[in-house]
Design a protein around this motif. Structure first.
Motif, mmCIF file in Angstrom:
data_model
loop_
_atom_site.group_PDB
_atom_site.id
_atom_site.type_symbol
_atom_site.label_atom_id
_atom_site.label_comp_id
_atom_site.label_asym_id
_atom_site.label_seq_id
_atom_site.Cartn_x
_atom_site.Cartn_y
_atom_site.Cartn_z
ATOM 1 N N PHE A 164 -5.340 5.800 -0.580
ATOM 2 C CA PHE A 164 -5.163 6.077 0.755
ATOM 3 C C PHE A 164 -6.701 5.799 1.408
ATOM 4 C CE2 PHE A 164 -5.329 8.701 4.692
ATOM 5 C CZ PHE A 164 -4.217 8.207 5.351
ATOM 6 N N GLN A 165 -7.698 6.709 1.029
ATOM 7 C CA GLN A 165 -8.879 6.734 1.547
ATOM 8 C C GLN A 165 -9.498 5.177 1.408
ATOM 9 O OE1 GLN A 165 -10.630 9.806 -0.804
ATOM 10 N NE2 GLN A 165 -10.174 11.499 0.501
ATOM 11 N N ILE A 180 1.020 4.347 -2.891
ATOM 12 C CA ILE A 180 0.770 5.698 -2.638
ATOM 13 C C ILE A 180 1.910 6.576 -2.810
ATOM 14 C CG2 ILE A 180 -0.127 7.130 -0.784
ATOM 15 C CD1 ILE A 180 -1.648 4.736 0.303
ATOM 16 N N ILE A 202 -7.061 13.706 7.966
ATOM 17 C CA ILE A 202 -6.004 13.066 8.421
ATOM 18 C C ILE A 202 -5.271 13.261 9.562
ATOM 19 C CG2 ILE A 202 -3.745 12.147 7.648
ATOM 20 C CD1 ILE A 202 -4.653 12.248 4.855
ATOM 21 N N CYS A 224 2.971 5.645 5.911
ATOM 22 C CA CYS A 224 1.688 5.890 4.991
ATOM 23 C C CYS A 224 0.969 7.252 5.234
ATOM 24 C CB CYS A 224 1.122 4.734 5.121
ATOM 25 S SG CYS A 224 -0.430 4.582 3.772
ATOM 26 N N VAL A 225 0.919 7.338 6.418
ATOM 27 C CA VAL A 225 0.061 8.886 6.733
ATOM 28 C C VAL A 225 0.862 9.921 6.268
ATOM 29 C CG1 VAL A 225 -0.478 10.197 8.781
ATOM 30 C CG2 VAL A 225 -1.074 7.740 8.786
ATOM 31 N N LEU A 256 -4.259 9.900 -3.078
ATOM 32 C CA LEU A 256 -5.260 10.044 -2.080
ATOM 33 C C LEU A 256 -6.541 9.132 -2.174
ATOM 34 C CD1 LEU A 256 -5.331 12.370 0.230
ATOM 35 C CD2 LEU A 256 -6.678 13.944 -1.074
ATOM 36 N N PRO A 260 -2.826 2.422 8.380
ATOM 37 C CA PRO A 260 -1.783 2.862 7.931
ATOM 38 C C PRO A 260 -0.677 2.950 8.973
ATOM 39 C CG PRO A 260 -3.335 4.665 7.907
ATOM 40 C CD PRO A 260 -4.047 3.665 8.489
ATOM 41 N N THR A 294 2.813 10.219 3.544
ATOM 42 C CA THR A 294 2.647 10.286 2.319
ATOM 43 C C THR A 294 1.132 10.732 1.845
ATOM 44 O OG1 THR A 294 4.115 8.254 1.977
ATOM 45 C CG2 THR A 294 2.925 8.993 0.072
ATOM 46 N N GLY A 295 0.127 10.333 2.710
ATOM 47 C CA GLY A 295 -1.235 10.765 2.392
ATOM 48 C C GLY A 295 -1.019 12.355 2.564
ATOM 49 N N TRP A 324 0.822 -1.255 0.104
ATOM 50 C CA TRP A 324 -0.007 -0.046 -0.124
ATOM 51 C C TRP A 324 0.941 1.311 -0.122
ATOM 52 C CZ3 TRP A 324 -5.041 0.406 -0.619
ATOM 53 C CH2 TRP A 324 -5.782 -0.946 -0.416
ATOM 54 N N ASN A 325 1.741 1.052 0.792
ATOM 55 C CA ASN A 325 2.645 2.169 1.014
ATOM 56 C C ASN A 325 3.511 2.621 -0.410
ATOM 57 O OD1 ASN A 325 2.195 2.422 3.637
ATOM 58 N ND2 ASN A 325 4.157 1.776 4.502
#
Length: 451
Positions: A151-152, A135, A185, A165-166, A148, A161, A168-169, A131-132
């Motif tokens: 991420f959502q 994104i 966020i 990851c956060v 985004l 996350p 990066t979001g 996932w990371n």
């Protein structure tokens, strides 16, 4: 490899090359070891009658970070065609990494869909890392909206996350200017134990709020950080700079050393110079450039010189700017001459502009973006100096060379949704209403204020 090849020969003479377990050890060494050979690993793989999942995963992993990351997808597709084999958590992680390193957005989306389809969304650490990778890959490729969205989607599916990851979001929100999503966020971070103290998330919040136009919230996020590093201070200095708070940016240079014992690096000093540029603090900017090596042990680079050159140009001191370029200890890059070009356009200095264009085109090396930028600026400078024939000649030259200017692009958040606008594009669903409103504003601006 000198000892491996004889070992491989022994395997073949004793029939061990038909034993997948034994061959997989040779394959892993060739593919993953620093002293191995990925090419030889591929040859071993294609000699195996029925490779197992471990062998496929080994090659997909190795190719994903090689100079030919597209081959990771090649082996993934080969694996997918095997009836008795299914991609697992390791497979998806490195296949996605291969897509990112290739810049393949379409296949990356397909990988994302397969991860969800196979129910591996939050089942394993390797898939969570995937996932990371997805994104971060979207953000690096300038596709912040897609980043985004993923991420959502991850949050909707119940996946928690990690800090990377956060951050990066939040970077995606910063790229888009998506304040509403960024605030959401931030609220999520407050509620999640452990995330609120993450220095990378704190830094990402500072950057996000600054780029969304909320300098007060950026300062609040920065001052609330329990721990700050050089990147955090760089983000805060950059935030002050772009918002015109040059004095505050300069004070941070002292604060970071006194408060946190952090020594400034080249990026921090560039941020301070940029702040001086935005604030018009010429003497402070010049003094910092002159004392970088002696005071901070940082040798000025092209970016630092370009900043002060731009500062001199804005002050109308084009001759001093040109002299500084000539005194640079390294050969000036295109953007350094571009800074002088911008100053020439503001002050209608045709002679220096022609010198700058000549130098810039020598450096461009068939870079169409640099070339068209130089010609367009020179044409505008000629027009400003009322030399319309020269301007027409340059415009004609642009046409003959088949050079096209990259259209401008801007983004605007309305009710939590980011809208993208490209110069000349009329595909927006509210295009008519937008143009009508612009016409009304334009007409109103031309009305006689006394009426």
């Amino acid at each position: 490899m000198r000892t491996l090849k004889p070992t491989h020969a022994v395997f073949i003479t004793h029939g061990l090359h038909l034993n997948n377990f034994a061959v997989s050890k040779l394959l892993a060494f060739c593919a993953l070891s620093n002293s191995g050979s990925l090419r030889y690993a591929s040859l071993i793989f294609h000699q195996v009658p029925a490779p197992n999942a471990y062998m496929y995963n080994t090659l997909i992993r190795a190719q994903s970070t090689s100079s030919n990351p597209h081959l990771a997808m090649y082996y993934f597709q080969l694996m997918s065609k095997q009836i008795d084999l299914e991609p697992d958590n390791f497979t998806f992680h490195f296949a996605i990494l291969g897509c990112v390193n290739c810049g393949w957005i379409g296949p990356g989306r397909q990988m994302h869909c397969l991860v969800v389809k196979n129910g591996l969304v939050a089942a394993d650490a390797h898939v969570q890392t995937a996932w990371n990778v997805i994104i971060n890959g979207y953000v690096k490729r300038g596709l912040a909206s897609e980043a985004l969205r993923v991420f959502q989607d991850m949050l909707v599916r119940g996946f928690e996350p990690d800090g990377f990851c956060v951050a990066t979001g939040l970077a995606a929100c910063a790229h888009l200017g998506a304040l509403w999503q960024g605030k959401w966020i931030h609220e999520y971070v407050r509620k999640r134990e452990g995330l609120n103290s993450d220095v990378f998330i704190g830094t990402a919040l500072v950057d996000m709020y600054a780029k969304c136009g909320c300098i007060d919230l950026a300062v609040e996020a920065f001052e609330g950080m329990g721990k700050r590093n050089v990147v955090s201070w760089s983000a805060m200095i950059g935030a002050y700079g772009v918002h015109g708070y040059a004095t505050e940016a300069i004070s941070c240079l002292e604060r970071m050393q006194v408060d946190d014992g952090v020594k400034p690096d080249g990026v921090v000093l560039l941020g301070v110079l940029t702040a001086c540029n935005h604030g018009g603090l010429l003497e402070k900017g010049k003094a910092l450039l002159d004392n970088m090596k002696a005071k901070y042990g940082i040798v000025p680079k092209h970016e630092h010189y370009s900043c002060v050159i731009d500062l001199l140009c804005k002050a109308g001191r084009l001759s001093d700017a040109f002299e500084l370029i000539r005194r640079m200890p390294m050969k000036p890059l295109a953007f350094v001459w571009g800074a002088l070009m911008s100053g020439c356009r503001i002050h209608n200095n045709v002679d220096l502009a022609e010198i700058a264009v000549e130098q810039l085109l020598q450096i461009a090396n068939d870079d169409r973006g640099e070339e068209v930028g130089a010609y367009v600026q020179l044409s505008n400078i000629y027009l400003g100096a009322r030399r319309s024939e020269d301007a027409l000649r340059i415009r004609k030259l642009i046409g003959e060379k088949g050079i096209k200017k990259t259209p401008g692009c801007s983004m605007l958040e309305v009710d939590g949704k980011v809208n993208e606008f490209v110069s000349g594009d009329v595909s927006h669903s509210h295009c008519v209403q937008i143009c009508t409103m612009l016409d009304l504003i334009s007409a109103d601006s031309f009305q006689d204020p006394q009426n």
